[in-house]
Write a protein that holds these residues in place. Structure first.
Motif, PDB file in Angstrom:
ATOM      1  N   PHE A 185       1.059  -1.169  -0.090  1.00  9.41           N
ATOM      2  CA  PHE A 185      -0.130   0.094   0.010  1.00  9.41           C
ATOM      3  C   PHE A 185       0.869   1.161  -0.018  1.00  9.41           C
ATOM      4  O   PHE A 185       2.002   1.349   0.540  1.00  9.41           O
ATOM      5  N   LYS A 186       0.330   2.167  -0.610  1.00  8.45           N
ATOM      6  CA  LYS A 186       1.124   3.604  -0.481  1.00  8.45           C
ATOM      7  C   LYS A 186       1.040   4.372   0.777  1.00  8.45           C
ATOM      8  O   LYS A 186       2.008   5.155   0.771  1.00  8.45           O
ATOM      9  N   SER A 187       0.069   3.978   1.773  1.00  2.00           N
ATOM     10  CA  SER A 187      -0.044   4.798   2.909  1.00  2.00           C
ATOM     11  C   SER A 187      -0.811   3.748   3.825  1.00  2.00           C
ATOM     12  O   SER A 187      -1.548   2.859   3.542  1.00  2.00           O
ATOM     13  N   LEU A 208      -3.285   4.954   5.392  1.00  2.00           N
ATOM     14  CA  LEU A 208      -4.654   4.898   5.244  1.00  2.00           C
ATOM     15  C   LEU A 208      -5.249   4.150   4.414  1.00  2.00           C
ATOM     16  O   LEU A 208      -6.186   3.522   4.454  1.00  2.00           O
ATOM     17  N   GLU A 209      -4.483   3.653   3.152  1.00  2.00           N
ATOM     18  CA  GLU A 209      -4.920   2.786   2.064  1.00  2.00           C
ATOM     19  C   GLU A 209      -4.977   1.573   2.716  1.00  2.00           C
ATOM     20  O   GLU A 209      -5.878   0.633   2.196  1.00  2.00           O
ATOM     21  N   MET A 210      -3.993   1.049   3.331  1.00  2.00           N
ATOM     22  CA  MET A 210      -4.000  -0.155   4.074  1.00  2.00           C
ATOM     23  C   MET A 210      -5.368  -0.368   5.023  1.00  2.00           C
ATOM     24  O   MET A 210      -5.974  -1.574   5.000  1.00  2.00           O
ATOM     25  N   PHE A 235      -8.280   1.272   4.861  1.00  2.00           N
ATOM     26  CA  PHE A 235      -9.217   1.464   3.963  1.00  2.00           C
ATOM     27  C   PHE A 235      -9.447  -0.209   3.507  1.00  2.00           C
ATOM     28  O   PHE A 235     -10.564  -0.628   3.440  1.00  2.00           O
ATOM     29  N   TYR A 236      -8.491  -0.851   2.949  1.00  2.00           N
ATOM     30  CA  TYR A 236      -8.522  -2.374   2.599  1.00  2.00           C
ATOM     31  C   TYR A 236      -9.041  -3.281   3.608  1.00  2.00           C
ATOM     32  O   TYR A 236      -9.949  -3.973   3.074  1.00  2.00           O
ATOM     33  N   SER A 258     -10.168  -6.539  -3.528  1.00  2.00           N
ATOM     34  CA  SER A 258      -8.798  -6.733  -3.001  1.00  2.00           C
ATOM     35  C   SER A 258      -7.810  -6.730  -4.111  1.00  2.00           C
ATOM     36  O   SER A 258      -6.601  -6.164  -3.841  1.00  2.00           O
ATOM     37  N   LEU A 266      -7.317  -2.786  -4.828  1.00  2.00           N
ATOM     38  CA  LEU A 266      -6.356  -2.182  -3.567  1.00  2.00           C
ATOM     39  C   LEU A 266      -5.216  -2.656  -3.336  1.00  2.00           C
ATOM     40  O   LEU A 266      -4.526  -1.925  -3.037  1.00  2.00           O
ATOM     41  N   ARG A 279      -3.253  -3.827  -5.708  1.00  2.00           N
ATOM     42  CA  ARG A 279      -2.540  -3.559  -7.237  1.00  2.00           C
ATOM     43  C   ARG A 279      -2.370  -4.931  -7.703  1.00  2.00           C
ATOM     44  O   ARG A 279      -1.182  -5.118  -8.399  1.00  2.00           O
TER      45      ARG A 279
END
Length: 146
Positions: A66-68, A70-72, A74-75, A116, A119, A121
């Motif tokens: 993940f890039k951040s 927050l992104e993790m 969210f996932y 999944s 998110l 990628r």
């Protein structure tokens, strides 16, 4: 943020998704697949097992990441909510089966796999999830016919 070469969260999701399916199979040992379309049955099964494997191991994706933070988060939240909905629908489906519940039970794991894939990628997971969804929804509709 990276998972490395195994996604423990993905493995947990797959195991939890399998539990109600195992319970259903034990309760209905003589239930048959009424879908006679071999191509769609194959698409469903290939998509199913490929999606489950790719949720755990990042084949052709090198590693999950993940890039951040927050992104993790969210996932984890999105997949948790979808998984919880899946379990709730299974709870009601085990009490009384219906076509609508069966379709929802076909859509929710598809959504988990595809989201999944997006998110994480992991494009192969996303494609496998789409194939699974196409096959699973078709087979579910065929099995829901009277």
């Amino acid at each position: 943020m990276e998972f490395g070469w195994i996604n423990g969260w993905g493995a947990t999701i797959v195991i939890i998704m399998l539990i109600p399916n195992i319970i259903f199979t034990i309760r209905n040992p003589h239930l048959e697949n009424k879908c006679e379309n071999a191509i769609m049955n194959t698409i469903e099964q290939v998509g199913r097992y490929t999606s489950m494997a790719l949720m755990i191991v990042p084949v052709l994706a090198w590693k999950f990441g993940f890039k951040s933070v927050l992104e993790m988060i969210f996932y984890v939240v999105v997949t948790s909510v979808l998984l919880l909905l899946y379990l709730v629908v299974w709870f009601f489906y085990l009490k009384s089966q219906s076509k609508n519940k069966a379709i929802i039970l076909a859509l929710l794991p598809t959504m988990i796999f595809v989201i999944s894939g997006i998110l994480l990628r992991h494009w192969l997971l996303m494609i496998a999830g789409i194939l699974f969804g196409i096959g699973h929804i078709y087979v579910t509709l065929q099995n829901s016919k009277k």
